[in-house]
Design an enzyme around this catalytic site. Structure first.
Site, PDB file in Angstrom:
ATOM      1  N   SER A  47       0.868  -1.186   0.000  1.00 17.24           N
ATOM      2  CA  SER A  47       0.000   0.000   0.000  1.00 17.24           C
ATOM      3  C   SER A  47       0.898   1.227   0.000  1.00 17.24           C
ATOM      4  O   SER A  47       1.494   1.562   1.027  1.00 17.24           O
ATOM      5  CB  SER A  47      -0.890   0.002   1.241  1.00 17.24           C
ATOM      6  OG  SER A  47      -1.851  -1.020   1.159  1.00 17.24           O
TER       7      SER A  47
ATOM      8  N   LYS B 227      -7.225   2.214  -2.624  1.00 15.86           N
ATOM      9  CA  LYS B 227      -6.834   1.819  -1.269  1.00 15.86           C
ATOM     10  C   LYS B 227      -6.807   3.030  -0.348  1.00 15.86           C
ATOM     11  O   LYS B 227      -7.279   2.967   0.790  1.00 15.86           O
ATOM     12  CB  LYS B 227      -5.462   1.127  -1.292  1.00 15.86           C
ATOM     13  CG  LYS B 227      -4.905   0.736   0.084  1.00 15.86           C
ATOM     14  CD  LYS B 227      -5.669  -0.414   0.734  1.00 15.86           C
ATOM     15  CE  LYS B 227      -5.316  -0.602   2.204  1.00 15.86           C
ATOM     16  NZ  LYS B 227      -4.037  -1.261   2.443  1.00 15.86           N
TER      17      LYS B 227
ATOM     18  N   LYS C 233       0.021   5.552   9.213  1.00 17.59           N
ATOM     19  CA  LYS C 233       0.849   5.517   7.994  1.00 17.59           C
ATOM     20  C   LYS C 233      -0.036   5.759   6.767  1.00 17.59           C
ATOM     21  O   LYS C 233       0.310   6.539   5.877  1.00 17.59           O
ATOM     22  CB  LYS C 233       1.556   4.161   7.886  1.00 17.59           C
ATOM     23  CG  LYS C 233       2.364   3.976   6.606  1.00 17.59           C
ATOM     24  CD  LYS C 233       2.372   2.523   6.114  1.00 17.59           C
ATOM     25  CE  LYS C 233       2.320   2.480   4.589  1.00 17.59           C
ATOM     26  NZ  LYS C 233       2.033   1.168   4.029  1.00 17.59           N
TER      27      LYS C 233
END
Lengths: 295, 295
Positions: free
Chosen positions: B94, B169, B237
């Site tokens: 990701s 995502k 993150k």
């Protein structure tokens, strides 16, 4: 049952209509008079809220805001003047939880019971008799009034004591606004990153990002169909209530405050009458970009 | 198929295991070596990412962050050194959508195809082979790799061109964080107003406030089960990526920024390793109140 209905506007009139259709005797009173359709169906018009309370055993109120409920219940010619022990007052307006507890106490002091029973589902739900009804108050009183609720709504929950119904409605309006904001930020981001926002929505619907708002309101954003639905001006009223109540209760609602400001931005650009999914326009203004799907 | 797998950590190892179990020949490389279980199952360990690329036709990368992908692909001994025309690079990490488009272009310049295919579903989904996979890249390449995706995941969508998988995502992580924030604000409000937050949640699940997060994460909040699940540190993150990408793209994400700050508040109180539903703790700190249901 002898039912009183005070406030026969866009929501109140069809709700009262359901009760008459179910065979209940209805005593009505409204700022702008009792609609002819209800009179034709057999409703009795009363001059004052007090008269409604004298005639009916269960008195329902459905008015715009907290001060309106205060006036209708406790003002001159209000419900309190006509009440006698054993009657039940049911406020189905969406108003402040804290004041609701005070109203309930004052009604209890007259030997009567009180339910707060705000609804969601809008005009469509009122006409179809499919409203969601969130109730606060004593269980026995809830059981007495339940047959009436069942004519007006489908998803009917006794959440807790007086105030809990209004609290649940506020919680509902917070989540709906913030889920609209969530979808708005995600789709504006995705679209400006060059992805087709319609395909992004489709890909997300199977997972943890799924919500009723992603299903219904995201599609309105993509199709640019911002006719209400539920007007931004009404959601602004509900979030104002949430933020004022949060201040009373000493709760910080940072994202609710953001949503309220973004609704104000859309309203400033002429969008107060649009569906609340048009919140996305505030983010589109900021990003100079519209979430238009590929053809 | 000859498959390369670079990055055999918590996610990568079980994903690679699914591919071996399905009969594919697997060439592995990882910072901390190839796990014994994979070697026992028949995986071949390579010294460098370049070696993996020399042996395999499809090279999958599953590493923590954007700089890690850059290093594994284009650093010394990286994938690019071992590629020859016609091979396919699939980044399932990701990472940033904007940099992903650059990576894809550099791989294309070597006569190879690139897919960005980040996943959601976590360790549980990786072990069960039920990950959600969001893909960006050419349709023909997607069709070639699809049989591998189908061993690792269930809900597999080609969203658009390179970058669209990573964009989706990010959009997913934005919505999930903001829906957690929505439920947190609503439940802290309701609980401090004196309503039972468990009953409020129940009442809201039938209507427009419903979401996967209200179903799953709100229950974690009420039961105080904050063992991950998905760690706050990881969601921090992801939101850092969202906010940095948004800056590059010139998109304002006001509520995502709020969520990131509240995650930081929970982390500051020792909660970085808790499930992301523990975001509610930041609001509880601010309100000096916990969303504890009635007995």
């Amino acid at each position: 049952m002898k039912v009183g209905f005070i406030g026969l506007g866009i929501m109140g009139a069809p709700m009262a209509g359901q009760l008459i259709a179910a065979g209940h005797t209805l005593y009505g009173q409204s700022r702008s008079g009792v609609p002819q359709a209800l009179l034709d169906a057999g409703a009795t018009a009363c001059d004052t809220a007090a008269d409604v309370a004298r005639n009916a055993d269960v008195i329902i109120t459905m008015v715009p805001d907290t001060p309106d409920v205060a006036k209708v219940l406790f003002g001159e010619g209000g419900v309190a003047e006509g009440l006698s022990a054993g009657k039940i007052v049911v406020d189905m307006s969406s108003i402040a939880p804290v004041e609701t507890k005070e109203f309930a106490k004052k009604i209890n002091d007259l030997g009567c019971q009180y339910l707060d029973a705000p609804v969601s589902g809008g005009e469509v739900g009122a006409k179809a008799g499919t409203l969601t009804i969130m109730v606060g108050g004593p269980e026995a009183t809830f059981e007495t009034v339940k047959p009436l609720f069942e004519k007006m709504g489908k998803n009917i929950t006794l959440v807790g004591e007086n105030g809990a119904g209004q609290t649940t409605k506020v919680a509902n309006q917070i989540i709906v606004a913030l889920n609209i904001l969530a979808v708005s930020e995600a789709l504006v981001f995705a679209s400006k990153a060059g992805a087709d926002p319609a395909k992004v929505r489709q890909a997300l619907m199977g997972g943890f990002a799924n919500s009723k708002i992603l299903e219904v309101h995201a599609e309105r954003m993509l199709k640019r169909t911002f006719n209400p639905g539920f007007r931004i001006a009404l959601h602004q009223k509900d979030l104002a209530l949430a933020l004022a109540s949060a201040k009373q209760l000493e709760v910080a609602l940072p994202s609710t405050a953001i949503a309220q400001q973004l609704f104000s931005a859309v309203a400033a650009n002429g969008g107060a009458g649009l569906d609340h999914s048009a919140l996305v326009k505030a983010l589109e203004l900021q990003a100079a970009h519209t979430v238009t799907p590929e053809a």
